[in-house]
Design an enzyme around this catalytic site. Structure first.
Site, PDB file in Angstrom:
ATOM      1  N   GLY A  11       0.848  -1.190   0.000  1.00  0.00           N
ATOM      2  CA  GLY A  11       0.000   0.000   0.000  1.00  0.00           C
ATOM      3  C   GLY A  11       0.883   1.238   0.000  1.00  0.00           C
ATOM      4  N   VAL A  16       7.155   8.202   3.379  1.00  0.00           N
ATOM      5  CA  VAL A  16       8.460   7.544   3.469  1.00  0.00           C
ATOM      6  C   VAL A  16       8.352   6.104   3.987  1.00  0.00           C
ATOM      7  CG1 VAL A  16       8.999   8.412   5.803  1.00  0.00           C
ATOM      8  CG2 VAL A  16      10.862   7.852   4.219  1.00  0.00           C
ATOM      9  N   ASP A  17       7.399   5.826   4.874  1.00  0.00           N
ATOM     10  CA  ASP A  17       7.315   4.494   5.475  1.00  0.00           C
ATOM     11  C   ASP A  17       6.933   3.425   4.449  1.00  0.00           C
ATOM     12  OD1 ASP A  17       7.938   5.573   8.015  1.00  0.00           O
ATOM     13  OD2 ASP A  17       5.852   6.159   8.291  1.00  0.00           O
ATOM     14  N   SER A  18       5.927   3.708   3.624  1.00  0.00           N
ATOM     15  CA  SER A  18       5.542   2.727   2.603  1.00  0.00           C
ATOM     16  C   SER A  18       6.606   2.634   1.517  1.00  0.00           C
ATOM     17  CB  SER A  18       4.172   3.065   2.008  1.00  0.00           C
ATOM     18  OG  SER A  18       4.152   4.357   1.444  1.00  0.00           O
ATOM     19  N   CYS A 102     -10.831   3.130   9.309  1.00  0.00           N
ATOM     20  CA  CYS A 102     -10.227   3.090   7.972  1.00  0.00           C
ATOM     21  C   CYS A 102      -9.344   1.853   7.826  1.00  0.00           C
ATOM     22  CB  CYS A 102      -9.421   4.355   7.722  1.00  0.00           C
ATOM     23  SG  CYS A 102      -8.546   4.363   6.146  1.00  0.00           S
ATOM     24  N   GLY A 127       3.169   0.378   5.602  1.00  0.00           N
ATOM     25  CA  GLY A 127       4.250   1.055   6.314  1.00  0.00           C
ATOM     26  C   GLY A 127       3.953   1.288   7.780  1.00  0.00           C
ATOM     27  N   CYS A 199      -7.381  10.992   8.420  1.00  0.00           N
ATOM     28  CA  CYS A 199      -6.944  10.586   7.080  1.00  0.00           C
ATOM     29  C   CYS A 199      -7.620  11.346   5.957  1.00  0.00           C
ATOM     30  CB  CYS A 199      -7.114   9.083   6.904  1.00  0.00           C
ATOM     31  SG  CYS A 199      -8.556   8.362   7.677  1.00  0.00           S
TER      32      CYS A 199
END
Length: 371
Positions: A11, A16-18, A102, A127, A199
């Site tokens: 996803g 930056v994490d994904s 979500c 992430g 979100c």
């Protein structure tokens, strides 16, 4: 079966994490593809919506990594299963956490199903800063290694079956290390700031956003003794423990101490406040939680001791959890806890293992065992 024969759909949020998750999985030998989810139909002129920027960043990252990026629109599912719930909770005077819903309805339901059925994925990956481990044939969810970034609070609705199908590559890392990897690999998201806010609202002003969907209902602000102190613009704009934005100054007992929201009387549309952060009305001895989700999918049959968080980034609270005859659970804190808020989630832990959690239905101020 080696990793090379397994397909993972990451996803890709444009963060930056994904981005680093996709890179790490490639390093581990998986067949990696990305998926960008559009969950909110925004006005193209909306200065606050960053969805198009996020998609552009996700595209650049996938291009740098040499992987395919799919896109999917889950806006209808989001509206039906997340946003309408969000509005109903606010109408009822509670303070919901839409990010938890979500994750439950979109990222680990719609996304997981689409990846498996349409893209033939063996796993999905996100992430999120959580870890997983297998014990006695079932997968468990653990807090992320970076305690400052741990996101298990938002993922307590996942079952052991969801966890079996999901990889969390950055859960074993600390955030500075994630940014370092992104920089080393030349990923455009390396210095991108973490997203904040709900979100679908993004960075915009919460009050302005909510007014588009729910009419404001002004009403009185009263002290716990019933003294009229002013007027609020709508109960939905306030949450328990809130100090700022009340516009009533340090009156009443002339102590000059700030006022805190300690309750909402939804029937009378009254916001109830008390002076001083040590005021007993601000504190709860426990809570009743409903709509329980246990990661193991086995509800504990009898009372047990563990720790609980009643909001994100809170220190763990030692507690006793007791099942009730109606399926709810009663939670008794070892010490009083401030600002326990109906609509938010109570999430249970045994050391680093996230056991599950539920929605806070009511706070308990004077403890009575309700079996």
């Amino acid at each position: 079966m080696s990793n090379a024969s397994k397909k993972v759909i990451v996803g890709m949020s444009g963060g930056v994490d994904s981005s680093v998750s996709a890179y790490l999985l490639m390093q581990q030998g998986y067949q990696v593809e990305g998926l960008f989810m559009k969950n909110w139909e925004e006005d193209d002129t909306d200065e606050y919506c960053a969805a198009s920027d996020d998609l552009a960043d996700a595209e650049k990252v996938c291009e740098t990594l040499g992987i395919e990026l799919h896109t999917i629109n889950f806006a209808a599912e989001y509206w039906d299963n997340v946003f309408e719930y969000f509005l109903e909770e606010y109408k009822a005077g509670r303070t919901p956490n839409p990010d938890i819903m979500c994750n439950k309805e979109i990222k680990f339901k719609a996304f997981l199903e689409f990846a498996a059925e349409a893209l033939d994925a063996d796993y999905i990956a996100t992430g999120h800063y959580v870890r997983r481990q297998q014990r006695d044939g079932k997968w468990e969810m653990l807090r992320g290694l970076d305690s400052n970034k741990d996101q298990s609070y938002f993922l307590y609705t996942l079952s052991h079956e969801h966890i079996a199908q999901t990889l969390f590559p950055v859960g074993e890392l600390e955030k500075p290390e994630v940014r370092r990897i992104a920089e080393e690999q030349g990923l455009v998201t390396a210095d991108k700031k973490d997203s904040t806010g709900i979100c679908f609202i993004g960075e915009r002003k919460f009050k302005d956003f909510l007014q588009q969907y729910l009419p404001a209902k002004p009403g009185p602000i009263e002290s716990v003794e019933g003294e009229a102190l002013g007027e609020h613009e709508g109960l939905m704009y306030h949450t328990l423990g809130q100090r700022k934005g009340l516009h009533i100054g340090g009156m009443a007992d002339n102590s000059g101490e700030p006022w805190y929201v300690v309750d909402k009387d939804v029937e009378r549309n009254v916001l109830i406040v008390a002076q001083g952060k040590k005021h007993p009305r601000l504190y709860s001895q426990g809570l009743i939680a409903g709509q329980l989700h246990w990661v193991s999918r086995n509800a504990p049959p009898e009372a047990f001791d563990c720790t609980v968080k009643t909001r994100y980034r809170q220190q763990d609270i030692p507690c006793r959890v007791t099942p009730l005859s109606n399926g709810d659970f009663q939670v008794q804190f070892k010490e009083p806890v401030a600002a326990v808020t109906p609509g938010q989630s109570a999430v249970f832990y045994s050391d680093d293992v996230c056991l599950g959690g539920g929605i806070i239905e009511q706070r308990i101020t004077d403890f009575e065992v309700k079996l």
